[in-house]
Design a protein around this motif. Structure first.
Motif, PDB file in Angstrom:
ATOM      1  N   LEU A 206       5.244   0.589   4.212  1.00 52.17           N
ATOM      2  CA  LEU A 206       4.931   0.820   5.617  1.00 52.17           C
ATOM      3  C   LEU A 206       3.518   1.399   5.762  1.00 52.17           C
ATOM      4  O   LEU A 206       2.781   1.050   6.690  1.00 52.17           O
ATOM      5  CB  LEU A 206       5.967   1.777   6.219  1.00 52.17           C
ATOM      6  CG  LEU A 206       6.218   1.693   7.723  1.00 52.17           C
ATOM      7  CD1 LEU A 206       6.664   0.296   8.115  1.00 52.17           C
ATOM      8  CD2 LEU A 206       7.258   2.721   8.136  1.00 52.17           C
ATOM      9  N   ILE A 207       3.154   2.273   4.854  1.00 53.70           N
ATOM     10  CA  ILE A 207       1.807   2.855   4.863  1.00 53.70           C
ATOM     11  C   ILE A 207       0.764   1.770   4.620  1.00 53.70           C
ATOM     12  O   ILE A 207      -0.282   1.718   5.288  1.00 53.70           O
ATOM     13  CB  ILE A 207       1.708   3.975   3.813  1.00 53.70           C
ATOM     14  CG1 ILE A 207       2.589   5.159   4.235  1.00 53.70           C
ATOM     15  CG2 ILE A 207       0.261   4.421   3.637  1.00 53.70           C
ATOM     16  CD1 ILE A 207       2.653   6.279   3.235  1.00 53.70           C
ATOM     17  N   LYS A 208       1.037   0.878   3.673  1.00 55.81           N
ATOM     18  CA  LYS A 208       0.109  -0.220   3.398  1.00 55.81           C
ATOM     19  C   LYS A 208      -0.051  -1.119   4.620  1.00 55.81           C
ATOM     20  O   LYS A 208      -1.161  -1.560   4.948  1.00 55.81           O
ATOM     21  CB  LYS A 208       0.598  -1.043   2.198  1.00 55.81           C
ATOM     22  CG  LYS A 208       0.455  -0.349   0.855  1.00 55.81           C
ATOM     23  CD  LYS A 208      -1.025  -0.160   0.502  1.00 55.81           C
ATOM     24  CE  LYS A 208      -1.186   0.443  -0.878  1.00 55.81           C
ATOM     25  NZ  LYS A 208      -2.616   0.696  -1.203  1.00 55.81           N
ATOM     26  N   SER A 209       1.050  -1.407   5.283  1.00 58.98           N
ATOM     27  CA  SER A 209       0.975  -2.225   6.499  1.00 58.98           C
ATOM     28  C   SER A 209       0.192  -1.514   7.585  1.00 58.98           C
ATOM     29  O   SER A 209      -0.583  -2.137   8.322  1.00 58.98           O
ATOM     30  CB  SER A 209       2.389  -2.565   6.986  1.00 58.98           C
ATOM     31  OG  SER A 209       3.066  -3.381   6.065  1.00 58.98           O
ATOM     32  N   GLY A 210       0.384  -0.189   7.672  1.00 59.02           N
ATOM     33  CA  GLY A 210      -0.381   0.580   8.647  1.00 59.02           C
ATOM     34  C   GLY A 210      -1.874   0.501   8.385  1.00 59.02           C
ATOM     35  O   GLY A 210      -2.679   0.386   9.315  1.00 59.02           O
ATOM     36  N   GLN A 211      -2.262   0.541   7.122  1.00 63.71           N
ATOM     37  CA  GLN A 211      -3.682   0.412   6.771  1.00 63.71           C
ATOM     38  C   GLN A 211      -4.228  -0.948   7.209  1.00 63.71           C
ATOM     39  O   GLN A 211      -5.338  -1.047   7.742  1.00 63.71           O
ATOM     40  CB  GLN A 211      -3.859   0.597   5.268  1.00 63.71           C
ATOM     41  CG  GLN A 211      -3.572   2.015   4.787  1.00 63.71           C
ATOM     42  CD  GLN A 211      -3.638   2.136   3.279  1.00 63.71           C
ATOM     43  OE1 GLN A 211      -3.737   1.135   2.556  1.00 63.71           O
ATOM     44  NE2 GLN A 211      -3.573   3.361   2.775  1.00 63.71           N
ATOM     45  N   LYS A 212      -3.444  -1.997   6.998  1.00 57.31           N
ATOM     46  CA  LYS A 212      -3.888  -3.339   7.389  1.00 57.31           C
ATOM     47  C   LYS A 212      -3.996  -3.469   8.903  1.00 57.31           C
ATOM     48  O   LYS A 212      -4.903  -4.137   9.421  1.00 57.31           O
ATOM     49  CB  LYS A 212      -2.930  -4.385   6.822  1.00 57.31           C
ATOM     50  CG  LYS A 212      -2.985  -4.490   5.307  1.00 57.31           C
ATOM     51  CD  LYS A 212      -1.996  -5.515   4.772  1.00 57.31           C
ATOM     52  CE  LYS A 212      -2.065  -5.599   3.254  1.00 57.31           C
ATOM     53  NZ  LYS A 212      -1.082  -6.566   2.708  1.00 57.31           N
TER      54      LYS A 212
END
Length: 381
Positions: A206-212
């Protein structure tokens, strides 16, 4: 002819009204004449149709027949008057009795000419498992539902049952659609809040998706309201070393948009506060980078923000700011002096006093006159 039993209904007015609506739905489920009399209103009116739908599902003898009749009535209703709350209540209660049938109804709805445009709202009526996520992705591909319909996934802990990898991919798929980025950001923001409330760690995916999602931001005059959601996402998703480059990129985009008069700096106060909190060095580096003109734009962004809310520089610890200045003292003390709040009042009647960081900058700067000049520039009147 419904007789209300005061002893069985809740005492709070709202709960009492919902309980009555559900009981009326139960009555209509076994009274054919009553059901047919109100059918058109069930798919076009307001009111407590969720609870009425739950009552229908609890007592109906043929759930598929009721579902089909509601669908036909919805199709015959003028589009701007359509309401699917009774469907949602029906699914919610039926899920407790016949979950397999609910899966069938939802599967049929994904590509339905009638219910397809409402699918994200219908799916949100029951807990969303992996099959539900798959249906939502297929609904996105089918394109029958407007992207705003997926905003319902930001309501009522709708995504709480979805695992991090599945939710992360779903958010990126939503963001790919026209006008989908803000919808994805709202859903992510709500899930982060739900995680906090439940005391859960945020899923790495979820954090990675937030970064994207943050990397896709384009700053315009109407970008995402006051950015409170973005501030929360920045604080969670950009903490750590891998967030520095993204923070720098975001600040660079903001500077460019402000320079081109595509956005107003003061509308991004919360976002800047988040960036200064988790990535102060990268944010400061980018604010004062480039030519003199570019550096002045960065300084101007903070100065435009100050009168509207608290100065984002206040989120930067004193030792971090001074260490940043000491890397390039000949230019950075001047920039810091232009950015910080140099004076304040303890209360409205108190005299102005120098802030601690202002005195530190004056004490440590290689050219105190340059620092003092930046403070003088902030005197109004």
């Amino acid at each position: 002819d419904f007789d209300e039993d005061e002893t069985e209904t809740p005492k709070r007015p709202t709960e009492r009204a919902e309980a009555i609506a559900e009981k009326l739905g139960e009555k209509a489920a076994v009274d054919r004449q009553a059901f047919e009399a109100v059918l058109n209103e069930l798919v076009s009116e307001g009111g407590r149709l969720w609870s009425f739908g739950r009552g229908l599902a609890k007592e109906a003898s043929d759930h598929r027949k009721v579902w089909q009749e509601l669908t036909v009535a919805l199709a015959a209703t003028e589009e701007r008057k359509q309401n699917v709350q009774v469907f949602r209540g029906f699914l919610n209660a039926l899920h407790e009795k016949k979950p397999a049938m609910v899966q069938e109804f939802l599967e049929e709805s994904v590509n339905s000419d009638i219910l397809g445009k409402w699918f994200p709202v219908l799916q949100n009526a029951v807990p969303i498992d992996e099959r539900g996520v798959d249906r939502l992705n297929r609904s996105l591909l089918a394109g029958k539902a407007q992207i705003v319909m997926y905003h319902n996934l930001a309501l009522g802990r709708a995504t709480d049952s979805i695992s991090g990898p599945y939710l992360g991919n779903l958010l990126l798929s939503i963001a790919e659609k026209p006008d989908g980025l803000n919808v994805a950001i709202d859903i992510l923001h709500m899930q982060l809040l739900c995680d906090n409330d439940a005391g859960r760690e945020h899923a790495p995916e979820l954090i990675k998706s937030g970064q994207k999602l943050l990397q896709q931001l384009v700053f315009t005059r109407d970008v995402h309201r006051e950015n409170h959601e973005l501030e929360k996402i920045v604080r969670v998703c950009l903490a750590g070393e891998d967030g520095a480059a993204i923070a720098r990129d975001m600040v660079g985009k903001l500077k460019t948009s402000v320079a081109k008069h595509e956005t107003n700096a003061f509308t991004h106060t919360s976002l800047l506060m988040g960036l200064m909190t988790v990535q102060p060095v990268a944010t400061l580096d980018e604010l004062v980078s480039g030519s003199d003109a570019a550096r002045n734009v960065g300084i101007g962004i903070i100065n435009d923000v100050k009168p509207h809310r608290i100065n984002p520089l206040n989120a930067v610890p004193e030792d971090v700011l001074l260490a940043w200045c000491n890397k390039e003292p000949s230019t950075r003390y001047r920039a810091a002096a232009a950015l910080v709040t140099p004076f304040h009042r303890a209360d409205e009647k108190a005299p102005l006093e120098w802030t601690a960081i202002a005195l530190k900058l004056l004490e440590l700067a290689p050219d105190r006159g340059v620092v003092l000049k930046q403070f003088v520039n902030q005197f109004h009147p």
